[in-house]
Motif scaffolding. Structure first.
Motif, PDB file in Angstrom:
ATOM      1  N   ALA A   1       0.759  -1.215   0.013  1.00  0.00           N
ATOM      2  CA  ALA A   1      -0.031   0.219  -0.004  1.00  0.00           C
ATOM      3  C   ALA A   1       0.680   1.206  -0.034  1.00  0.00           C
ATOM      4  CB  ALA A   1      -1.044  -0.112   1.325  1.00  0.00           C
ATOM      5  N   GLY A   2       1.865   1.391   0.730  1.00  0.00           N
ATOM      6  CA  GLY A   2       2.967   2.346   0.819  1.00  0.00           C
ATOM      7  C   GLY A   2       3.360   2.803  -0.573  1.00  0.00           C
ATOM      8  N   CYS A   3       3.846   1.706  -1.288  1.00  0.00           N
ATOM      9  CA  CYS A   3       4.450   1.846  -2.701  1.00  0.00           C
ATOM     10  C   CYS A   3       3.435   2.557  -3.618  1.00  0.00           C
ATOM     11  CB  CYS A   3       4.846   0.472  -3.244  1.00  0.00           C
ATOM     12  SG  CYS A   3       6.498  -0.033  -2.593  1.00  0.00           S
ATOM     13  N   VAL A   4       2.192   1.834  -3.712  1.00  0.00           N
ATOM     14  CA  VAL A   4       1.185   2.196  -4.388  1.00  0.00           C
ATOM     15  C   VAL A   4       0.791   3.865  -4.192  1.00  0.00           C
ATOM     16  CG1 VAL A   4      -1.167   2.303  -5.294  1.00  0.00           C
ATOM     17  CG2 VAL A   4       0.164   0.149  -4.650  1.00  0.00           C
ATOM     18  N   ILE A   5       0.690   4.148  -2.971  1.00  0.00           N
ATOM     19  CA  ILE A   5       0.382   5.641  -2.472  1.00  0.00           C
ATOM     20  C   ILE A   5       1.251   6.545  -2.961  1.00  0.00           C
ATOM     21  CG2 ILE A   5      -0.271   6.887  -0.426  1.00  0.00           C
ATOM     22  CD1 ILE A   5      -1.545   4.568   0.703  1.00  0.00           C
ATOM     23  N   ALA A   6       2.708   6.224  -2.670  1.00  0.00           N
ATOM     24  CA  ALA A   6       3.819   6.896  -2.889  1.00  0.00           C
ATOM     25  C   ALA A   6       3.953   7.132  -4.435  1.00  0.00           C
ATOM     26  CB  ALA A   6       5.190   6.429  -2.295  1.00  0.00           C
ATOM     27  N   VAL A   7       3.847   6.227  -5.053  1.00  0.00           N
ATOM     28  CA  VAL A   7       3.892   6.508  -6.576  1.00  0.00           C
ATOM     29  C   VAL A   7       2.787   7.354  -7.073  1.00  0.00           C
ATOM     30  CG1 VAL A   7       3.629   5.359  -8.866  1.00  0.00           C
ATOM     31  CG2 VAL A   7       5.182   4.372  -7.134  1.00  0.00           C
ATOM     32  N   ILE A   8       1.510   7.122  -6.855  1.00  0.00           N
ATOM     33  CA  ILE A   8       0.411   8.130  -6.906  1.00  0.00           C
ATOM     34  C   ILE A   8       0.732   9.627  -6.502  1.00  0.00           C
ATOM     35  CG2 ILE A   8      -2.127   8.731  -6.762  1.00  0.00           C
ATOM     36  CD1 ILE A   8      -2.565   5.483  -6.579  1.00  0.00           C
TER      37      ILE A   8
ATOM     38  N   TRP B   1       8.005  20.246  -4.519  1.00  0.00           N
ATOM     39  CA  TRP B   1       9.229  19.563  -5.161  1.00  0.00           C
ATOM     40  C   TRP B   1       9.605  20.673  -6.165  1.00  0.00           C
ATOM     41  CZ3 TRP B   1       8.099  13.733  -5.776  1.00  0.00           C
ATOM     42  CH2 TRP B   1       8.196  13.185  -4.490  1.00  0.00           C
ATOM     43  N   PRO B   2      10.608  20.916  -6.609  1.00  0.00           N
ATOM     44  CA  PRO B   2      11.114  21.783  -7.820  1.00  0.00           C
ATOM     45  C   PRO B   2      10.894  20.458  -8.995  1.00  0.00           C
ATOM     46  CG  PRO B   2      12.994  21.099  -6.537  1.00  0.00           C
ATOM     47  CD  PRO B   2      11.852  20.832  -5.791  1.00  0.00           C
ATOM     48  N   PRO B   3      10.928  21.109 -10.098  1.00  0.00           N
ATOM     49  CA  PRO B   3      10.824  19.993 -11.307  1.00  0.00           C
ATOM     50  C   PRO B   3      11.908  18.959 -11.402  1.00  0.00           C
ATOM     51  CG  PRO B   3      10.466  22.205 -12.157  1.00  0.00           C
ATOM     52  CD  PRO B   3      10.819  22.551 -10.824  1.00  0.00           C
ATOM     53  N   VAL B   4      13.063  19.457 -10.772  1.00  0.00           N
ATOM     54  CA  VAL B   4      14.042  18.424 -11.061  1.00  0.00           C
ATOM     55  C   VAL B   4      14.077  17.329 -10.279  1.00  0.00           C
ATOM     56  CG1 VAL B   4      15.629  19.636  -9.136  1.00  0.00           C
ATOM     57  CG2 VAL B   4      16.688  18.170 -11.056  1.00  0.00           C
ATOM     58  N   LEU B   5      13.004  17.219  -9.147  1.00  0.00           N
ATOM     59  CA  LEU B   5      12.658  16.295  -8.282  1.00  0.00           C
ATOM     60  C   LEU B   5      11.941  15.161  -8.584  1.00  0.00           C
ATOM     61  CD1 LEU B   5      14.184  15.715  -5.335  1.00  0.00           C
ATOM     62  CD2 LEU B   5      12.219  17.039  -4.362  1.00  0.00           C
ATOM     63  N   HIS B   6      11.204  15.349  -9.709  1.00  0.00           N
ATOM     64  CA  HIS B   6      10.127  14.631  -9.950  1.00  0.00           C
ATOM     65  C   HIS B   6      10.489  13.200 -10.613  1.00  0.00           C
ATOM     66  CE1 HIS B   6       6.579  17.163  -9.262  1.00  0.00           C
ATOM     67  NE2 HIS B   6       7.335  18.143  -9.750  1.00  0.00           N
ATOM     68  N   PRO B   7      11.267  13.131 -11.539  1.00  0.00           N
ATOM     69  CA  PRO B   7      11.696  11.831 -12.111  1.00  0.00           C
ATOM     70  C   PRO B   7      12.474  10.710 -11.036  1.00  0.00           C
ATOM     71  CG  PRO B   7      12.702  13.489 -13.623  1.00  0.00           C
ATOM     72  CD  PRO B   7      12.108  14.091 -12.245  1.00  0.00           C
ATOM     73  N   ILE B   8      13.347  11.339 -10.187  1.00  0.00           N
ATOM     74  CA  ILE B   8      13.930  10.527  -9.351  1.00  0.00           C
ATOM     75  C   ILE B   8      12.833  10.062  -7.901  1.00  0.00           C
ATOM     76  CG2 ILE B   8      14.971  12.340  -8.013  1.00  0.00           C
ATOM     77  CD1 ILE B   8      16.542   8.860  -8.427  1.00  0.00           C
ATOM     78  N   GLY B   9      11.953  11.283  -7.803  1.00  0.00           N
ATOM     79  CA  GLY B   9      10.991  11.015  -6.784  1.00  0.00           C
ATOM     80  C   GLY B   9      10.134   9.928  -6.962  1.00  0.00           C
ATOM     81  N   THR B  10       9.675   9.499  -7.939  1.00  0.00           N
ATOM     82  CA  THR B  10       8.704   8.530  -8.526  1.00  0.00           C
ATOM     83  C   THR B  10       9.563   7.343  -8.199  1.00  0.00           C
ATOM     84  OG1 THR B  10       7.784   9.796 -10.369  1.00  0.00           O
ATOM     85  CG2 THR B  10       7.474   7.486 -10.289  1.00  0.00           C
ATOM     86  N   PHE B  11      10.834   7.103  -8.850  1.00  0.00           N
ATOM     87  CA  PHE B  11      11.454   5.806  -8.378  1.00  0.00           C
ATOM     88  C   PHE B  11      11.722   5.689  -6.955  1.00  0.00           C
ATOM     89  CE2 PHE B  11      15.387   3.530  -8.285  1.00  0.00           C
ATOM     90  CZ  PHE B  11      15.085   2.610  -8.772  1.00  0.00           C
TER      91      PHE B  11
ATOM     92  N   SER C   1       3.594  10.883  -5.687  1.00  0.00           N
ATOM     93  CA  SER C   1       4.566  11.644  -6.417  1.00  0.00           C
ATOM     94  C   SER C   1       4.270  12.069  -7.824  1.00  0.00           C
ATOM     95  CB  SER C   1       5.829  10.593  -6.587  1.00  0.00           C
ATOM     96  OG  SER C   1       5.548   9.603  -7.459  1.00  0.00           O
ATOM     97  N   LEU C   2       3.469  11.406  -8.495  1.00  0.00           N
ATOM     98  CA  LEU C   2       2.928  11.808  -9.866  1.00  0.00           C
ATOM     99  C   LEU C   2       1.935  12.759  -9.815  1.00  0.00           C
ATOM    100  CD1 LEU C   2       2.689   8.335 -11.555  1.00  0.00           C
ATOM    101  CD2 LEU C   2       4.454  10.054 -11.967  1.00  0.00           C
ATOM    102  N   THR C   3       1.376  13.059  -8.870  1.00  0.00           N
ATOM    103  CA  THR C   3       0.143  14.151  -8.697  1.00  0.00           C
ATOM    104  C   THR C   3       0.264  15.257  -7.727  1.00  0.00           C
ATOM    105  OG1 THR C   3      -1.280  12.560  -7.293  1.00  0.00           O
ATOM    106  CG2 THR C   3      -1.358  12.278  -9.448  1.00  0.00           C
ATOM    107  N   MET C   4       1.165  15.079  -6.699  1.00  0.00           N
ATOM    108  CA  MET C   4       1.216  16.020  -5.697  1.00  0.00           C
ATOM    109  C   MET C   4       2.452  16.692  -5.478  1.00  0.00           C
ATOM    110  SD  MET C   4      -0.882  13.808  -2.826  1.00  0.00           S
ATOM    111  CE  MET C   4      -0.846  15.334  -1.548  1.00  0.00           C
ATOM    112  N   GLY C   5       3.406  16.664  -6.668  1.00  0.00           N
ATOM    113  CA  GLY C   5       4.604  17.361  -6.685  1.00  0.00           C
ATOM    114  C   GLY C   5       4.640  18.791  -6.214  1.00  0.00           C
ATOM    115  N   GLN C   6       3.496  19.481  -6.785  1.00  0.00           N
ATOM    116  CA  GLN C   6       3.756  20.974  -6.372  1.00  0.00           C
ATOM    117  C   GLN C   6       3.044  21.381  -4.937  1.00  0.00           C
ATOM    118  OE1 GLN C   6       1.106  23.035  -9.128  1.00  0.00           O
ATOM    119  NE2 GLN C   6       1.518  25.152  -8.347  1.00  0.00           N
ATOM    120  N   ILE C   7       2.189  20.417  -4.296  1.00  0.00           N
ATOM    121  CA  ILE C   7       1.866  20.531  -3.075  1.00  0.00           C
ATOM    122  C   ILE C   7       2.836  20.245  -2.084  1.00  0.00           C
ATOM    123  CG2 ILE C   7       0.276  19.784  -1.276  1.00  0.00           C
ATOM    124  CD1 ILE C   7      -1.893  19.125  -3.616  1.00  0.00           C
ATOM    125  N   LEU C   8       3.701  19.363  -2.470  1.00  0.00           N
ATOM    126  CA  LEU C   8       4.570  19.055  -1.622  1.00  0.00           C
ATOM    127  C   LEU C   8       5.887  19.911  -1.851  1.00  0.00           C
ATOM    128  CD1 LEU C   8       5.077  15.222  -2.566  1.00  0.00           C
ATOM    129  CD2 LEU C   8       4.081  16.091  -0.276  1.00  0.00           C
TER     130      LEU C   8
END
Length: 459
Positions: free
Chosen positions: A106-113, A124-134, A115-122
């Motif tokens: 459940a943690g993996c699924v929630i974290a992936v979703i 995160w600068p754009p550079v953080l998004h690719p590695i953030g999903t992994f 990271s893909l949808t809430m980067g701005q709220i968190l």
């Protein structure tokens, strides 16, 4: 009233286990600060802050879905283990493992979703998004509460101390290798992820080896299919009254406690930026490291209180809580004196600055840790008495107080406002837990004082 020989043995055993854990921390704390210092000097405060934000995000999600199954294993497995009732102990152990598996996935699924949808709220600068999903796969390797419970219930705190330094050592070695592989925050994030994977693997290996060595695994795997009817037909709930409720309540308690650790890091990062998030982590890490001799005592109290609960010795439990609270409070006062003398110098060595905001928050965070130290026996006491619901209520009240105060103080004082908010939250929590513990003592009856009477669920 003079303590009985059994009480003195219990307190001595708790302190002996504390000494073993601190032996591991004696190596872990300086290594942790060393790798953080190296990372800051290699990547700068901004790059290190990005990794801190990633870690806080993954740890928050992981802890959010973590059932704290080690507490369930102690509460419901201690009695059958003491009676060498292996089939019953194995059922609790399998249940605990299933909880870990559910939480990790459940943690993996929630974290992936997220990271893909809430980067701005968190924040995160754009550079953080690719590695953030992994990096969002990391919560799967944070779901290791069951082996922790196994080592605690078997009194192998020495192995826990050994394993506790694994992640830090991997981070340090990985940080030292950064000049060779490339000093980037992406590489450092991968090093931190590898540290979680190796720590997870070692913890499971140590726990299973210990179970085999004590001949406690006979029939475990052959009876693995029993977990299906246990869960699907509700047998686990019938044979272990209150086990599901206890699991969900301990999960809720752990979730609420996140507000004072990784969620605060997320808030600081999203509002004040990665540099402030990095400074906050370092300052709180130093404070937690200084206070560790007191806070780690809580881990050693759980098994001692579970043993006294099994014997029905409730008054001895209260005396053990009182004695350990006094001892921890004395330790806390010494630690504050140490921080006032050397804290500024230590912070300067780690991050290369003695910035007043960083120094101030470190001292405030240590103050919050010391307040928590004074009340550290309260949560184990309430959990042992099946008053997990009371623990959650205290946490809820505390969160309702803490979050608005935190946002207000950050708005007016920036990073320096985080410390006073944490101290206020710690005071509210300890007072609430104390009130709950006193109420539990008044309402506990001789019939409910013995876990073998009815094995009641948490109130």
């Amino acid at each position: 009233m003079q303590a009985s020989p059994n009480e003195r043995r219990g307190l001595r055993r708790a302190f002996r286990n504390l000494g073993v854990l601190l032996g591991g921390r004696a190596l872990n704390a300086p290594l942790s600060l060393l790798h953080a210092s190296l990372a800051i000097h290699l990547l700068g405060g901004y790059g290190f802050g990005l990794v801190v934000m990633l870690y806080a995000f993954a740890r928050t999600i992981g802890d959010l879905v973590d059932f704290q199954s080690w507490q369930t294993l102690l509460q419901y497995g201690f009695h059958p283990l003491g009676d060498r009732d292996l089939p019953r102990f194995h059922r609790v152990l399998r249940f605990s493992l299933i909880l870990d598996l559910i939480g990790g996935i459940a943690g993996c699924v929630i974290a992936v979703i997220a990271s893909l949808t809430m980067g701005q709220i968190l924040g995160w600068p754009p550079v953080l998004h690719p590695i953030g999903t992994f990096y969002s796969l990391t919560p799967l390797f944070m779901a290791a509460a069951t082996p922790t419970g196994v080592l605690r219930i078997l009194n192998r705190f020495d192995l826990l101390a050994l394993q506790g330094s694994t992640a830090t050592l991997v981070r340090l070695l990985g940080t030292l290798a950064l000049p060779v592989i490339g000093p980037s925050f992406e590489h450092l994030a991968l090093v931190w992820m590898l540290a979680e994977i190796l720590s997870f693997t070692l913890l499971f290996g140590l726990a299973w080896h210990e179970l085999h060595k004590r001949e406690l695994m006979a029939g475990f795997w052959t009876g693995m299919a029993d977990i299906i009817p246990d869960l699907m037909k509700g047998r686990i709930a019938v044979d272990f009254p209150g086990i599901w409720r206890f699991a969900f309540i301990t999960n809720a308690n752990a979730t609420l406690s996140l507000v004072f650790s990784h969620v605060t890091t997320l808030i600081v990062g999203s509002v004040l930026g990665p540099v402030s998030a990095g400074y906050y982590r370092i300052a709180s890490q130093i404070a937690a490291g200084i206070a560790k001799p007191g806070t780690m005592m809580q881990q050693t109290l759980y098994p001692e209180m579970a043993s006294l609960w099994r014997e029905g010795a409730t008054e001895r439990m209260y005396r053990l809580a009182w004695q350990s609270s006094l001892a921890a409070g004395g330790i806390g006062c010494l630690l504050m004196a140490f921080a006032l003398l050397l804290g500024r110098l230590l912070l300067g060595l780690v991050i290369g600055t003695q910035d007043q905001a960083a120094v101030s928050i470190m001292l405030w965070m240590l103050g919050a840790e010391i307040v928590a130290i004074c009340g550290l026996p309260l949560e184990p006491l309430l959990m042992t008495f099946r008053r997990a619901g009371a623990v959650v209520i205290a946490r809820c009240v505390d969160v309702v107080f803490f979050l608005p105060i935190l946002m207000i103080l950050i708005h007016f004082y920036g990073l320096e406002g985080v410390g006073p908010a944490n101290v206020g939250g710690a005071i509210v929590l300890v007072l609430m837990q104390l009130a709950m513990a006193l109420h539990a003592r008044r309402t506990l009856t001789p019939n409910t004082a013995s876990p073998s009477a009815s094995n009641p669920g948490p109130a």
